[in-house]
Design a protein around this motif. Structure first.
Motif, mmCIF file in Angstrom:
data_model
loop_
_atom_site.group_PDB
_atom_site.id
_atom_site.type_symbol
_atom_site.label_atom_id
_atom_site.label_comp_id
_atom_site.label_asym_id
_atom_site.label_seq_id
_atom_site.Cartn_x
_atom_site.Cartn_y
_atom_site.Cartn_z
ATOM 1 N N TRP A 61 0.751 -1.434 -8.841
ATOM 2 C CA TRP A 61 -0.025 -2.438 -9.290
ATOM 3 C C TRP A 61 -1.297 -2.677 -8.664
ATOM 4 O O TRP A 61 -2.431 -3.193 -9.497
ATOM 5 C CB TRP A 61 0.907 -3.784 -8.908
ATOM 6 N N VAL A 62 -1.573 -2.683 -7.378
ATOM 7 C CA VAL A 62 -2.846 -2.698 -6.681
ATOM 8 C C VAL A 62 -3.978 -1.990 -7.302
ATOM 9 O O VAL A 62 -4.906 -2.208 -7.437
ATOM 10 C CB VAL A 62 -2.522 -2.469 -5.167
ATOM 11 N N GLU A 63 -3.515 -0.645 -7.620
ATOM 12 C CA GLU A 63 -4.618 0.546 -8.013
ATOM 13 C C GLU A 63 -4.829 0.018 -9.589
ATOM 14 O O GLU A 63 -6.019 0.028 -10.116
ATOM 15 C CB GLU A 63 -3.796 1.683 -8.108
ATOM 16 N N LEU A 64 -3.882 -0.493 -9.942
ATOM 17 C CA LEU A 64 -4.039 -0.886 -11.677
ATOM 18 C C LEU A 64 -5.012 -2.379 -11.724
ATOM 19 O O LEU A 64 -5.902 -2.192 -12.432
ATOM 20 C CB LEU A 64 -2.602 -1.036 -12.311
ATOM 21 N N VAL A 65 -4.759 -2.809 -10.713
ATOM 22 C CA VAL A 65 -5.710 -4.061 -10.748
ATOM 23 C C VAL A 65 -7.134 -3.892 -10.398
ATOM 24 O O VAL A 65 -7.960 -4.368 -10.911
ATOM 25 C CB VAL A 65 -5.050 -5.125 -9.891
ATOM 26 N N ALA A 66 -7.060 -2.895 -9.413
ATOM 27 C CA ALA A 66 -8.597 -2.409 -9.201
ATOM 28 C C ALA A 66 -9.218 -1.958 -10.007
ATOM 29 O O ALA A 66 -10.528 -1.951 -10.563
ATOM 30 C CB ALA A 66 -8.368 -1.228 -7.789
ATOM 31 N N ASP A 67 -8.584 -1.059 -11.182
ATOM 32 C CA ASP A 67 -9.033 -0.497 -12.405
ATOM 33 C C ASP A 67 -9.657 -1.448 -13.265
ATOM 34 O O ASP A 67 -10.715 -1.438 -13.734
ATOM 35 C CB ASP A 67 -8.045 0.487 -12.983
ATOM 36 N N ALA A 68 -8.695 -2.501 -13.497
ATOM 37 C CA ALA A 68 -9.276 -3.672 -14.333
ATOM 38 C C ALA A 68 -10.226 -4.273 -13.801
ATOM 39 O O ALA A 68 -10.958 -5.119 -14.523
ATOM 40 C CB ALA A 68 -7.909 -4.629 -14.480
ATOM 41 N N CYS A 69 -10.536 -4.554 -12.477
ATOM 42 C CA CYS A 69 -11.327 -5.108 -11.959
ATOM 43 C C CYS A 69 -12.858 -4.330 -11.726
ATOM 44 O O CYS A 69 -13.966 -4.650 -11.515
ATOM 45 C CB CYS A 69 -11.103 -5.535 -10.366
ATOM 46 N N ASP A 70 -12.632 -2.950 -12.246
ATOM 47 C CA ASP A 70 -13.762 -2.016 -12.177
ATOM 48 C C ASP A 70 -14.101 -1.876 -10.697
ATOM 49 O O ASP A 70 -15.421 -2.027 -10.255
ATOM 50 C CB ASP A 70 -14.915 -2.378 -13.175
ATOM 51 N N THR A 71 -13.329 -1.831 -9.513
ATOM 52 C CA THR A 71 -13.871 -1.542 -8.307
ATOM 53 C C THR A 71 -12.908 -0.554 -7.328
ATOM 54 O O THR A 71 -11.763 -0.299 -7.925
ATOM 55 C CB THR A 71 -13.581 -3.071 -7.692
ATOM 56 N N ASP A 72 -13.571 -0.149 -6.419
ATOM 57 C CA ASP A 72 -12.898 0.881 -5.523
ATOM 58 C C ASP A 72 -12.285 0.043 -4.360
ATOM 59 O O ASP A 72 -12.947 -0.660 -3.732
ATOM 60 C CB ASP A 72 -13.640 1.971 -5.019
ATOM 61 N N ILE A 73 -10.979 0.529 -4.078
ATOM 62 C CA ILE A 73 -10.338 -0.084 -2.980
ATOM 63 C C ILE A 73 -9.404 1.016 -2.147
ATOM 64 O O ILE A 73 -9.441 1.924 -2.599
ATOM 65 C CB ILE A 73 -9.153 -1.206 -3.292
ATOM 66 N N GLU A 74 -9.233 0.417 -0.958
ATOM 67 C CA GLU A 74 -8.295 1.399 0.046
ATOM 68 C C GLU A 74 -7.075 0.619 0.312
ATOM 69 O O GLU A 74 -7.027 -0.443 1.315
ATOM 70 C CB GLU A 74 -9.070 1.568 1.216
ATOM 71 N N PRO A 75 -5.955 0.911 -0.513
ATOM 72 C CA PRO A 75 -4.656 0.176 0.015
ATOM 73 C C PRO A 75 -4.386 0.773 1.493
ATOM 74 O O PRO A 75 -4.555 2.004 1.866
ATOM 75 C CB PRO A 75 -3.737 0.977 -0.951
ATOM 76 N N VAL A 76 -4.074 -0.324 2.208
ATOM 77 C CA VAL A 76 -3.541 0.146 3.459
ATOM 78 C C VAL A 76 -1.902 -0.452 3.480
ATOM 79 O O VAL A 76 -1.797 -1.744 3.669
ATOM 80 C CB VAL A 76 -4.409 -0.576 4.722
ATOM 81 N N PHE A 77 -1.204 0.390 3.778
ATOM 82 C CA PHE A 77 0.298 0.173 3.971
ATOM 83 C C PHE A 77 0.875 -0.181 5.296
ATOM 84 O O PHE A 77 0.387 0.458 6.228
ATOM 85 C CB PHE A 77 1.242 1.189 3.223
ATOM 86 N N ALA A 78 1.548 -1.377 5.458
ATOM 87 C CA ALA A 78 1.863 -1.825 6.626
ATOM 88 C C ALA A 78 3.575 -1.920 6.666
ATOM 89 O O ALA A 78 4.181 -2.659 5.882
ATOM 90 C CB ALA A 78 0.953 -3.043 6.999
ATOM 91 N N SER A 79 4.112 -1.477 7.734
ATOM 92 C CA SER A 79 5.554 -1.327 7.631
ATOM 93 C C SER A 79 5.842 -2.718 8.368
ATOM 94 O O SER A 79 4.983 -3.723 8.961
ATOM 95 C CB SER A 79 6.136 -0.346 8.707
ATOM 96 N N ALA A 80 7.079 -3.129 8.302
ATOM 97 C CA ALA A 80 7.627 -4.322 8.977
ATOM 98 C C ALA A 80 7.312 -4.506 10.349
ATOM 99 O O ALA A 80 6.899 -5.499 10.694
ATOM 100 C CB ALA A 80 9.308 -4.478 8.595
ATOM 101 N N ARG A 81 7.318 -3.556 11.139
ATOM 102 C CA ARG A 81 7.076 -3.530 12.579
ATOM 103 C C ARG A 81 5.638 -3.732 12.541
ATOM 104 O O ARG A 81 5.099 -4.431 13.508
ATOM 105 C CB ARG A 81 7.381 -2.202 13.266
ATOM 106 N N GLU A 82 4.655 -3.084 11.963
ATOM 107 C CA GLU A 82 3.418 -3.300 12.108
ATOM 108 C C GLU A 82 3.030 -4.585 11.504
ATOM 109 O O GLU A 82 1.881 -5.252 12.319
ATOM 110 C CB GLU A 82 2.633 -2.327 11.116
ATOM 111 N N LEU A 83 3.644 -5.298 10.680
ATOM 112 C CA LEU A 83 3.287 -6.651 10.059
ATOM 113 C C LEU A 83 3.832 -7.574 11.086
ATOM 114 O O LEU A 83 3.128 -8.625 11.440
ATOM 115 C CB LEU A 83 3.959 -6.858 8.924
ATOM 116 N N ALA A 84 4.682 -7.345 11.694
ATOM 117 C CA ALA A 84 5.209 -8.142 12.982
ATOM 118 C C ALA A 84 4.139 -8.252 14.040
ATOM 119 O O ALA A 84 4.241 -9.321 14.968
ATOM 120 C CB ALA A 84 6.587 -7.785 13.582
ATOM 121 N N ALA A 85 3.409 -7.406 13.984
ATOM 122 C CA ALA A 85 2.622 -7.674 15.157
ATOM 123 C C ALA A 85 1.516 -8.664 15.036
ATOM 124 O O ALA A 85 0.694 -9.282 16.128
ATOM 125 C CB ALA A 85 1.460 -6.366 15.429
ATOM 126 N N VAL A 86 1.305 -9.114 13.883
ATOM 127 C CA VAL A 86 0.522 -10.469 13.637
ATOM 128 C C VAL A 86 1.583 -11.547 13.091
ATOM 129 O O VAL A 86 0.788 -12.269 12.124
ATOM 130 C CB VAL A 86 -0.601 -10.110 12.790
#
Length: 328
Positions: free
Chosen positions: A233-258
């Motif tokens: 979905w994030v990539e499809l939305v980027a295509d619709a917005c005509d922009t380049d993005i870098e998805p950064v995937f974060a695990s539950a453990r990594e998210l817990a750090a913040v």
């Protein structure tokens, strides 16, 4: 003489698109609601003001409009559905908007005639919390089935999360806002989370198709023809917005750090949620391609003041997370 359609609700999101769908099919359309939201249709659509939870006011709307078809966009409690099935017992079609949340088992995919529905207690039936939404919708389905057994032309349509123009929930807007304004996008998990969504225009067309071709006593799932994962979905939305993005995937453990959790992000669901739509497609309904649905959705988002930012982690928190991930 055109057929008459009464849309209970009709001015905000699904109802607004449903009005336009029936208008395009040459119905004479009237909306019935309390008039608390701006009417976008002016004199092109009839309006009866009233509270659908008051049976007398609902009966008055039925008498004034004498509809052939009724679409119920705002039935949130089982009693609403039972009363409506009595009031509109003689119409050609009463279509209740249920929900994919009515399913009580995590089957993949969820099928109308196989997957069990939620039970609903008497306490849940009158509750207003998000926790009881699925059980209440399921009990509304059962009210439709019971009415059909008594000869009422009642049917149900079950959408999952709906996106598209005029979406006041702003769940999908969160992701458009992120993609449209930033180049690094935090995505919870590994991007493979799957929650079947559906474009609002396709819900509207499903409601009309079911009203015209459906079988009383049946429920029909509706969903996008392809069910992308959240990462897709994030990539499809980027295509619709005509922009380049870098998805950064974060695990539950990594998210817990913040101090974040996977479910803090909109459209993340721990269990896969996929609806089988073959039953609806057998009536002649077809989903709109994502290239078209997302172009319309992004254009509407940019023209609105919606950001969806309150539906998920704020940018400052995700920036802190990105800093943490860079040091790992």
């Amino acid at each position: 003489m055109p057929r008459r359609a009464l849309i209970i609700g009709g001015t905000r999101f699904i109802g607004r698109h449903t009005v336009e769908e029936f208008q395009a099919a040459d119905y004479d359309v009237t909306i019935f609601n309390r008039g608390t939201h701006e009417n976008p249709f002016g004199d092109d659509v009839g309006h009866v003001e009233g509270d659908r939870t008051e049976e007398g006011q609902l009966r008055l709307a039925a008498e004034r409009v004498d509809p052939d078809v009724v679409v119920d966009c705002v039935a949130y409690h089982p009693r609403d559905v039972r009363v409506a099935c009595e009031v509109f017992a003689d119409v050609d079609a009463y279509v209740y908007i249920s929900s994919g949340a009515s399913y009580g088992a995590e089957h993949i995919p969820k099928r109308e005639d196989d997957t069990p529905l939620h039970d609903c207690t008497a306490e849940q039936a009158t509750d207003d919390s998000a926790e009881t939404y699925g059980p209440r919708k399921a009990e509304g389905d059962r009210a439709v089935f019971a009415a059909a057994e008594q000869g009422v032309n009642a049917m149900a349509v079950r959408p999952p999360v709906v996106y598209g123009p005029h979406d006041y929930t702003e769940r999908f807007d969160y992701w458009i806002d992120r993609v449209d304004t930033h180049d690094r996008i935090v995505v919870p998990g590994d991007g493979t989370n799957l929650w079947h969504l559906v474009y609002v225009g396709d819900v509207a067309s499903a409601l009309r198709v079911v009203a015209e071709e459906g079988t009383p006593g049946e429920a029909y799932n509706v969903g996008d023809g392809h069910a992308p994962t959240l990462g897709e979905w994030v990539e499809l939305v980027a295509d619709a917005c005509d922009t380049d993005i870098e998805p950064v995937f974060a695990s539950a453990r990594e998210l817990a750090a913040v101090d974040l959790d996977l479910t803090d992000f909109p459209i993340y669901r721990p269990a896969l949620h996929l609806l089988e739509t073959a039953k609806l497609r057998a009536l002649g309904w077809r989903a709109t391609p994502h290239q078209e649905t997302l172009a319309a959705t992004v254009a509407d988002h940019r023209a609105s003041d919606r950001t969806g930012r309150e539906n998920g982690p704020d940018r400052a928190t995700t920036e802190r997370l990105l800093d943490v991930l860079e040091t790992v």
